[in-house]
Design a protein around this motif. Structure first.
Motif, short mmCIF file in Angstrom:
data_model
loop_
_atom_site.label_atom_id
_atom_site.label_comp_id
_atom_site.label_asym_id
_atom_site.label_seq_id
_atom_site.Cartn_x
_atom_site.Cartn_y
_atom_site.Cartn_z
N GLN A 101 34.17 46.87 36.20
CA GLN A 101 33.05 46.74 37.13
C GLN A 101 32.98 47.89 38.13
O GLN A 101 32.00 48.01 38.86
CB GLN A 101 33.10 45.38 37.84
N ARG A 132 43.99 34.85 37.46
CA ARG A 132 42.59 35.31 37.60
C ARG A 132 41.99 34.92 38.94
O ARG A 132 40.97 35.46 39.34
CB ARG A 132 41.75 34.78 36.44
N GLU A 133 42.62 33.97 39.62
CA GLU A 133 42.16 33.62 40.97
C GLU A 133 42.56 34.70 41.98
O GLU A 133 41.97 34.80 43.05
CB GLU A 133 42.77 32.28 41.41
N ASP A 150 32.39 44.66 51.29
CA ASP A 150 33.25 43.48 51.48
C ASP A 150 33.20 42.57 50.26
O ASP A 150 34.21 42.02 49.84
CB ASP A 150 32.83 42.69 52.73
N GLU A 151 31.99 42.44 49.68
CA GLU A 151 31.81 41.53 48.53
C GLU A 151 32.59 42.04 47.32
O GLU A 151 33.29 41.28 46.64
CB GLU A 151 30.32 41.40 48.16
N VAL A 152 32.46 43.34 47.03
CA VAL A 152 33.16 43.91 45.86
C VAL A 152 34.67 43.84 46.07
O VAL A 152 35.42 43.41 45.18
CB VAL A 152 32.70 45.36 45.59
N LYS A 204 39.13 48.83 52.87
CA LYS A 204 38.51 48.26 51.65
C LYS A 204 38.25 49.29 50.54
O LYS A 204 37.28 49.19 49.80
CB LYS A 204 37.18 47.55 51.99
N ALA A 256 40.81 40.01 39.64
CA ALA A 256 39.59 39.82 38.84
C ALA A 256 39.61 40.70 37.59
O ALA A 256 38.87 41.67 37.47
CB ALA A 256 38.37 40.14 39.69
N PRO A 267 40.84 38.81 45.81
CA PRO A 267 40.36 37.90 46.85
C PRO A 267 41.38 37.63 47.97
O PRO A 267 40.99 37.44 49.12
CB PRO A 267 40.03 36.61 46.09
N ALA A 286 36.43 41.81 47.92
CA ALA A 286 36.89 40.41 47.83
C ALA A 286 36.81 39.90 46.40
O ALA A 286 37.59 39.02 46.01
CB ALA A 286 36.05 39.53 48.75
N SER A 287 35.90 40.44 45.60
CA SER A 287 35.81 39.98 44.21
C SER A 287 36.96 40.53 43.36
O SER A 287 37.40 39.89 42.41
CB SER A 287 34.46 40.38 43.59
N LEU A 288 37.47 41.72 43.70
CA LEU A 288 38.57 42.31 42.91
C LEU A 288 39.89 41.63 43.21
O LEU A 288 40.63 41.22 42.30
CB LEU A 288 38.71 43.80 43.23
#
Length: 427
Positions: A327, A163-164, A266-268, A295, A167, A274, A270-272
């Motif tokens: 998500q 999970r690290e 970038d946030e989304v 991305k 996501a 990382p 990196a969350s999927l």
């Protein structure tokens, strides 16, 4: 000429600039004529050119038009059937050779990218994701098996660790292979084609091989020309048609579907994923996904036996993507396409020689990105008289599909249904 422009894929839309390549006109003489400008043909050409051969390639459409320019872009080691299956199928010497070669394709890709400065968004790291404890057990065995052949860049991941890097709650664990990774597959092919031309190789596009005149000096015919050669290498894979009837009965084109989202923030992104690794699950009909250089999420899966194009690709793949990443429910899909790979009954590649001077490699069975690059080296070695590694592949048994081409699709679909049911039931 029908169907010779690239499909409307993300890869075609983001391809590096390429020169116009003319169709073959008139008669040409060469040492080696290669049929197909995908990875197998391009890799063979590069190894031959680096060893002083004169090489011409005929391509029915454009460089990387087939699976080489449409696939998931993942560098995955080994073969579609792993080394343990090969060990049970062939003798120990042959198995040892094939096992040693199982990790060479990825190294060849990285060498090519570095040597010829190919811009194709190379990223390191590939994840095999387990959906069940049974699949996790297979990964534990696979790690031991691969390490036995000297492949050590592997890490088993438990539920917390996976999970690290992904996501989603779908997986019970997995295995990270740091010598795996991902690339923009069409730009890799285009870069390899430029490398071929930089060494004096010639690529003729829009030049389908219509006939191979066999004999002491084979001749490859196209609609407007012909190439006289000392050797022919057949590298058409799922797009070969019936050019070589001996090969058609032992393989079946299959379609796989791919979608690509709009660019993510970038946030989304990196969350999927990382660490920006690529991922494939461990099901028989597996799903695979990764981030692109700009991305987007590329997500692929599903198999259409007999390679018909499904009417609505997004309807097949989007639910799979949302099952992994709910998500993304409001994210737009910008591209959807299908491409064919060549399946063999054993799911092992078919390599061999017809007569004295026609060589072939085909049937990567969905595991082609790394294998095709290795195949090019092995075919080039054989043409230079070093056949030990070629013979190890050529010795793998080839099986015709039961009932010939007529029954290929139903038999394979029934087999796939059986394995998919097993995956669902976890047995």
């Amino acid at each position: 000429m029908a169907h010779t422009a690239y499909p409307q894929s993300y890869y075609a839309a983001s391809a590096n600039p390429v020169p116009q390549r003319p169709a073959l006109q008139g008669e040409v003489e060469t040492d080696v004529c290669i049929i197909g400008a995908g990875y197998t043909g391009l890799s063979t050409a590069l190894f031959l050119l680096e060893n002083g051969f004169k090489v011409s390639i005929v391509e029915a459409a454009k460089v990387g038009f087939g699976a080489s320019g449409r696939n998931g872009g993942q560098i995955v080691n080994s073969y579609s059937r792993d080394i343990d299956v090969i060990e049970r199928t062939v003798g120990p010497k042959q198995a040892q050779l094939l096992g040693q070669m199982a990790f060479e394709g990825g190294r060849i890709i990285r060498e090519r990218i570095a040597k010829y400065d190919i811009q194709c968004d190379l990223k390191d790291g590939g994840v095999f994701a387990a959906l069940t404890s049974k699949q996790m057990g297979h990964l534990e065995s696979q790690k031991k098996l691969w390490e036995r052949y000297g492949h050590t860049q592997l890490e088993l991941m438990d539920e917390k660790r996976i999970r690290e890097v992904v996501a989603t709650d779908n997986y019970v664990g997995g295995m990270l292979d740091m010598s795996g990774g991902h690339i923009h597959p069409l730009n890799l092919a285009l870069g390899e084609a430029a490398a071929v031309e930089s060494l004096g190789g010639v690529i003729y596009e829009q030049s389908p091989a219509t006939r191979i005149e066999r004999g002491a000096n084979p001749v490859v015919h196209t609609p407007q020309g012909r190439i006289k050669a000392k050797f022919v290498v057949v590298a058409g894979n799922a797009y070969l048609g019936n050019l070589v009837p001996e090969l058609a009965s032992k393989s079946m084109p299959c379609g796989t579907q791919v979608i690509t989202t709009e660019p993510l923030s970038d946030e989304v992104a990196a969350s999927l994923l990382p660490q920006d690794y690529c991922v494939e699950d461990c099901n028989y009909l597996l799903d695979y996904y990764r981030l692109t250089g700009d991305k987007r999420l590329i997500y692929g899966g599903g198999v259409v036996y007999g390679a018909r194009d499904p009417a609505n690709i997004e309807a097949i793949i989007r639910p799979k993507m949302l099952k992994t990443f709910p998500q993304l429910k409001d994210v737009k899909i910008d591209f959807a396409w299908t491409g064919n790979f060549l399946l063999t009954l054993s799911r092992l590649p078919q390599v061999g020689r017809i007569g004295d001077n026609i060589y072939y490699s085909q049937g990567c069975s969905g595991h082609g990105v790394t294998y095709t690059h290795l195949a090019g080296k092995v075919l080039a070695e054989a043409l230079r008289g070093q056949a030990e590694r070629f013979d190890a592949f050529a010795g793998l048994p080839h099986y015709p599909f039961p009932g010939g081409r007529l029954f290929q699709v139903p038999f394979s679909a029934i087999g796939a249904w059986y394995y998919t049911l097993r995956d669902k039931l976890g047995v």
